[in-house]
Design a protein around this motif. Structure first.
Motif, PDB file in Angstrom:
ATOM      1  N   ALA A 150     -23.534 -18.014  -3.433  1.00 19.04           N
ATOM      2  CA  ALA A 150     -23.475 -17.971  -1.960  1.00 19.04           C
ATOM      3  C   ALA A 150     -22.804 -19.204  -1.326  1.00 19.04           C
ATOM      4  N   PRO A 151     -23.008 -20.422  -1.861  1.00 19.67           N
ATOM      5  CA  PRO A 151     -22.352 -21.579  -1.220  1.00 19.67           C
ATOM      6  C   PRO A 151     -20.832 -21.434  -1.123  1.00 19.67           C
ATOM      7  N   ARG A 152     -20.267 -20.607  -1.982  1.00 23.80           N
ATOM      8  CA  ARG A 152     -18.805 -20.409  -1.911  1.00 23.80           C
ATOM      9  C   ARG A 152     -18.383 -19.816  -0.566  1.00 23.80           C
ATOM     10  N   LEU A 153     -19.325 -19.101   0.060  1.00 22.57           N
ATOM     11  CA  LEU A 153     -18.976 -18.468   1.340  1.00 22.57           C
ATOM     12  C   LEU A 153     -18.653 -19.505   2.421  1.00 22.57           C
ATOM     13  N   THR A 154     -19.200 -20.707   2.279  1.00 26.60           N
ATOM     14  CA  THR A 154     -18.890 -21.753   3.256  1.00 26.60           C
ATOM     15  C   THR A 154     -17.423 -22.149   3.129  1.00 26.60           C
ATOM     16  N   LEU A 155     -16.942 -22.185   1.901  1.00 26.86           N
ATOM     17  CA  LEU A 155     -15.517 -22.510   1.690  1.00 26.86           C
ATOM     18  C   LEU A 155     -14.637 -21.369   2.190  1.00 26.86           C
ATOM     19  N   VAL A 156     -15.115 -20.145   1.963  1.00 23.78           N
ATOM     20  CA  VAL A 156     -14.376 -18.972   2.457  1.00 23.78           C
ATOM     21  C   VAL A 156     -14.233 -19.090   3.982  1.00 23.78           C
ATOM     22  N   THR A 157     -15.312 -19.518   4.636  1.00 26.20           N
ATOM     23  CA  THR A 157     -15.300 -19.644   6.106  1.00 26.20           C
ATOM     24  C   THR A 157     -14.287 -20.703   6.552  1.00 26.20           C
ATOM     25  N   ALA A 158     -14.296 -21.840   5.864  1.00 24.07           N
ATOM     26  CA  ALA A 158     -13.365 -22.916   6.253  1.00 24.07           C
ATOM     27  C   ALA A 158     -11.917 -22.455   6.095  1.00 24.07           C
ATOM     28  N   VAL A 159     -11.661 -21.698   5.043  1.00 26.74           N
ATOM     29  CA  VAL A 159     -10.291 -21.218   4.824  1.00 26.74           C
ATOM     30  C   VAL A 159      -9.910 -20.200   5.915  1.00 26.74           C
ATOM     31  N   ILE A 168      -2.282 -20.465  15.402  1.00 26.56           N
ATOM     32  CA  ILE A 168      -2.066 -20.877  16.802  1.00 26.56           C
ATOM     33  C   ILE A 168      -1.205 -22.146  16.886  1.00 26.56           C
ATOM     34  N   GLY A 169      -0.661 -22.513  15.749  1.00 25.88           N
ATOM     35  CA  GLY A 169       0.315 -23.613  15.755  1.00 25.88           C
ATOM     36  C   GLY A 169      -0.298 -24.995  15.678  1.00 25.88           C
ATOM     37  N   LEU A 170      -1.570 -25.059  15.277  1.00 27.75           N
ATOM     38  CA  LEU A 170      -2.189 -26.381  15.137  1.00 27.75           C
ATOM     39  C   LEU A 170      -1.961 -26.844  13.706  1.00 27.75           C
ATOM     40  N   ASN A 171      -1.155 -27.845  13.530  1.00 30.44           N
ATOM     41  CA  ASN A 171      -0.914 -28.231  12.138  1.00 30.44           C
ATOM     42  C   ASN A 171      -1.371 -29.636  11.798  1.00 30.44           C
ATOM     43  N   SER A 172      -2.058 -30.261  12.767  1.00 28.76           N
ATOM     44  CA  SER A 172      -2.476 -31.647  12.525  1.00 28.76           C
ATOM     45  C   SER A 172      -3.920 -31.752  12.038  1.00 28.76           C
ATOM     46  N   TYR A 173      -4.510 -30.631  11.643  1.00 26.51           N
ATOM     47  CA  TYR A 173      -5.932 -30.669  11.255  1.00 26.51           C
ATOM     48  C   TYR A 173      -6.067 -30.807   9.742  1.00 26.51           C
ATOM     49  N   MET A 174      -7.265 -31.169   9.322  1.00 24.86           N
ATOM     50  CA  MET A 174      -7.578 -31.139   7.892  1.00 24.86           C
ATOM     51  C   MET A 174      -9.022 -30.692   7.717  1.00 24.86           C
ATOM     52  N   ILE A 175      -9.313 -30.113   6.553  1.00 24.57           N
ATOM     53  CA  ILE A 175     -10.705 -29.783   6.253  1.00 24.57           C
ATOM     54  C   ILE A 175     -11.305 -31.037   5.625  1.00 24.57           C
ATOM     55  N   LYS A 176     -12.410 -31.490   6.206  1.00 27.28           N
ATOM     56  CA  LYS A 176     -13.084 -32.641   5.606  1.00 27.28           C
ATOM     57  C   LYS A 176     -14.306 -32.130   4.854  1.00 27.28           C
ATOM     58  N   TRP A 177     -14.419 -32.544   3.599  1.00 26.37           N
ATOM     59  CA  TRP A 177     -15.531 -32.076   2.781  1.00 26.37           C
ATOM     60  C   TRP A 177     -16.860 -32.387   3.437  1.00 26.37           C
ATOM     61  N   PRO A 178     -17.878 -31.522   3.475  1.00 24.05           N
ATOM     62  CA  PRO A 178     -17.740 -30.206   2.874  1.00 24.05           C
ATOM     63  C   PRO A 178     -17.045 -29.177   3.776  1.00 24.05           C
ATOM     64  N   ASN A 179     -17.305 -29.208   5.070  1.00 25.70           N
ATOM     65  CA  ASN A 179     -16.704 -28.147   5.865  1.00 25.70           C
ATOM     66  C   ASN A 179     -16.523 -28.479   7.323  1.00 25.70           C
ATOM     67  N   ASP A 180     -15.996 -29.651   7.569  1.00 25.65           N
ATOM     68  CA  ASP A 180     -15.678 -30.008   8.952  1.00 25.65           C
ATOM     69  C   ASP A 180     -14.190 -29.782   9.150  1.00 25.65           C
ATOM     70  N   ILE A 181     -13.832 -29.493  10.388  1.00 28.57           N
ATOM     71  CA  ILE A 181     -12.401 -29.491  10.712  1.00 28.57           C
ATOM     72  C   ILE A 181     -12.148 -30.744  11.547  1.00 28.57           C
ATOM     73  N   LEU A 182     -11.268 -31.576  11.041  1.00 30.05           N
ATOM     74  CA  LEU A 182     -10.945 -32.813  11.756  1.00 30.05           C
ATOM     75  C   LEU A 182      -9.512 -32.762  12.266  1.00 30.05           C
ATOM     76  N   ILE A 183      -9.342 -33.341  13.446  1.00 26.13           N
ATOM     77  CA  ILE A 183      -7.985 -33.543  13.969  1.00 26.13           C
ATOM     78  C   ILE A 183      -7.903 -35.029  14.302  1.00 26.13           C
ATOM     79  N   ASN A 184      -6.931 -35.714  13.746  1.00 27.04           N
ATOM     80  CA  ASN A 184      -6.820 -37.172  13.923  1.00 27.04           C
ATOM     81  C   ASN A 184      -8.158 -37.868  13.721  1.00 27.04           C
ATOM     82  N   ASN A 185      -8.820 -37.464  12.653  1.00 26.83           N
ATOM     83  CA  ASN A 185     -10.086 -38.107  12.270  1.00 26.83           C
ATOM     84  C   ASN A 185     -11.267 -37.822  13.195  1.00 26.83           C
ATOM     85  N   LYS A 186     -11.106 -36.907  14.141  1.00 27.44           N
ATOM     86  CA  LYS A 186     -12.217 -36.545  15.021  1.00 27.44           C
ATOM     87  C   LYS A 186     -12.598 -35.103  14.760  1.00 27.44           C
ATOM     88  N   LYS A 187     -13.868 -34.784  15.004  1.00 28.96           N
ATOM     89  CA  LYS A 187     -14.371 -33.474  14.589  1.00 28.96           C
ATOM     90  C   LYS A 187     -14.143 -32.395  15.655  1.00 28.96           C
TER      91      LYS A 187
END
Ligand code: BTN
Length: 323
Positions: A150-159, A168-187
């Protein structure tokens, strides 16, 4: 139903047409002052309502409107989001979804709320949802899988979420482990998965996601103002929350089907790419303990494989910082 919700329904039914305060007050059996107060609350929640002392009120924009009929216009799912509960305020959409699932709610049920009084984050933290601008959503899933998977579903969600951000053209984000979306180091977003299971089968999984979509971060509570960001601020334009939600549900259902059909490796590959974490030096904080090391890989459960001075360590919880 609260008067506020009834007024919202009336405005939605007669979108772009004026509804007098008098008409609303006599239909609902409430005072003109109560109508006025509720209209103001709806405006504070982000609904674009025009008011005129002569003509009354009208809903002029649906960019921020969240309801099932708006959602289905953009939905191309088979099971996800076909049964929904839209709430103005709740304790936590994850708590509500858990209760509903316990009472037998169908696979794919989605709970959405404008505000949460007890929004939950990972590691017992709080999550703040900005009414009218943020998105707080929880999905009820009943996958026929072993609980250990089941924990794999969290990764499925992030993807799935990353696919929407790409679209939507946002390309400056990154996935921060375990499952945050950060843009310029902010959540900008976080994911919280919970589960009810027996030793050998999953009864249900609740996946909750909170996203700052149209939030003006300068209005956020002090404790998160400097560490949070929003998608609209990054894109420099407002985003339709309901369209974003539908896009996410569409994307999640595709990724979920892919996961169930056995292609988790493909999802994980995408997750790793979007996280950019491989070969990075990090500090992991687990309660009071700190571990330093280099990430050599991410295993199938989303755990970090860390090369440290004391040898290889598998990290399955905690917070990370890049060093
Ligand atoms: C985190 O970053 O720690 C996870 C945050 C998850 C927040 C979402 S908002 C919708 C759902 N309901 C909750 O109470 N929490 C999740």
């Amino acid at each position: 139903m609260k008067s506020r919700d009834k007024i919202l329904s009336l405005l939605l039914e007669s979108r772009d047409q004026w509804l007098s305060g008098e008409h609303i007050s006599s239909l609902l059996g409430i005072s003109r002052t109560a109508v006025w107060k509720n209209i103001n609350t709806l405006k504070e929640m982000g609904y674009s309502i025009e008011s005129s002392s002569r003509l009354g009120h009208k809903l002029v924009s649906s960019v921020n409107v969240m309801n099932q009929s708006e959602l289905v216009k953009h939905l191309d799912t088979v099971f996800l989001g076909r049964n929904t509960l839209f709430l103005n305020e709740t304790d936590s959409t994850n708590i509500q979804a858990f209760r509903l699932a316990d009472q037998g709610a169908v696979h794919g049920t989605v709970v959405v709320a404008e505000s949460q009084t007890m929004g939950k984050g990972r590691l017992s933290r709080k999550w703040f949802t900005d009414p009218g601008n943020g998105l707080a959503v929880s999905m009820i899933l009943r996958p026929q899988i072993q609980p250990i998977l089941a924990p794999r579903l969290t990764l499925v969600t992030a993807v799935a979420l990353s696919e929407v951000l790409d679209s939507i053209g946002l390309n400056s984000y990154m996935i921060k482990w375990p499952n945050d979306i950060l843009i310029n180091n902010k959540k900008a977003a976080g994911i919280l998965s919970e589960m009810k299971a027996n030793i050998d089968y999953v009864e249900f999984v609740i996946i909750g996601m909170g996203i700052n979509i149209n939030t003006d971060t300068s209005t956020l509570p002090d404790e998160i103002r400097d560490i949070a960001c929003s998608i609209s601020e990054e894109l420099d334009s407002e985003v339709s929350r309901v369209k974003f939600l539908a896009d996410f549900l569409n994307s999640f259902e595709r990724c979920y089907d892919r996961f169930l059909s056995g292609d988790f490796a493909g999802i994980l590959e995408k997750w790793i790419k979007k996280s950019g974490i491989l070969n990075k030096q990090i500090k992991v904080t687990i309660l009071e303990k700190e571990i330093f090391g280099t990430v050599t890989s991410v295993n199938e459960d989303g755990n970090l494989i860390l090369e440290t001075d004391e040898g290889i360590k598998v990290i399955n919880s905690g917070d990370i910082n890049y060093v």
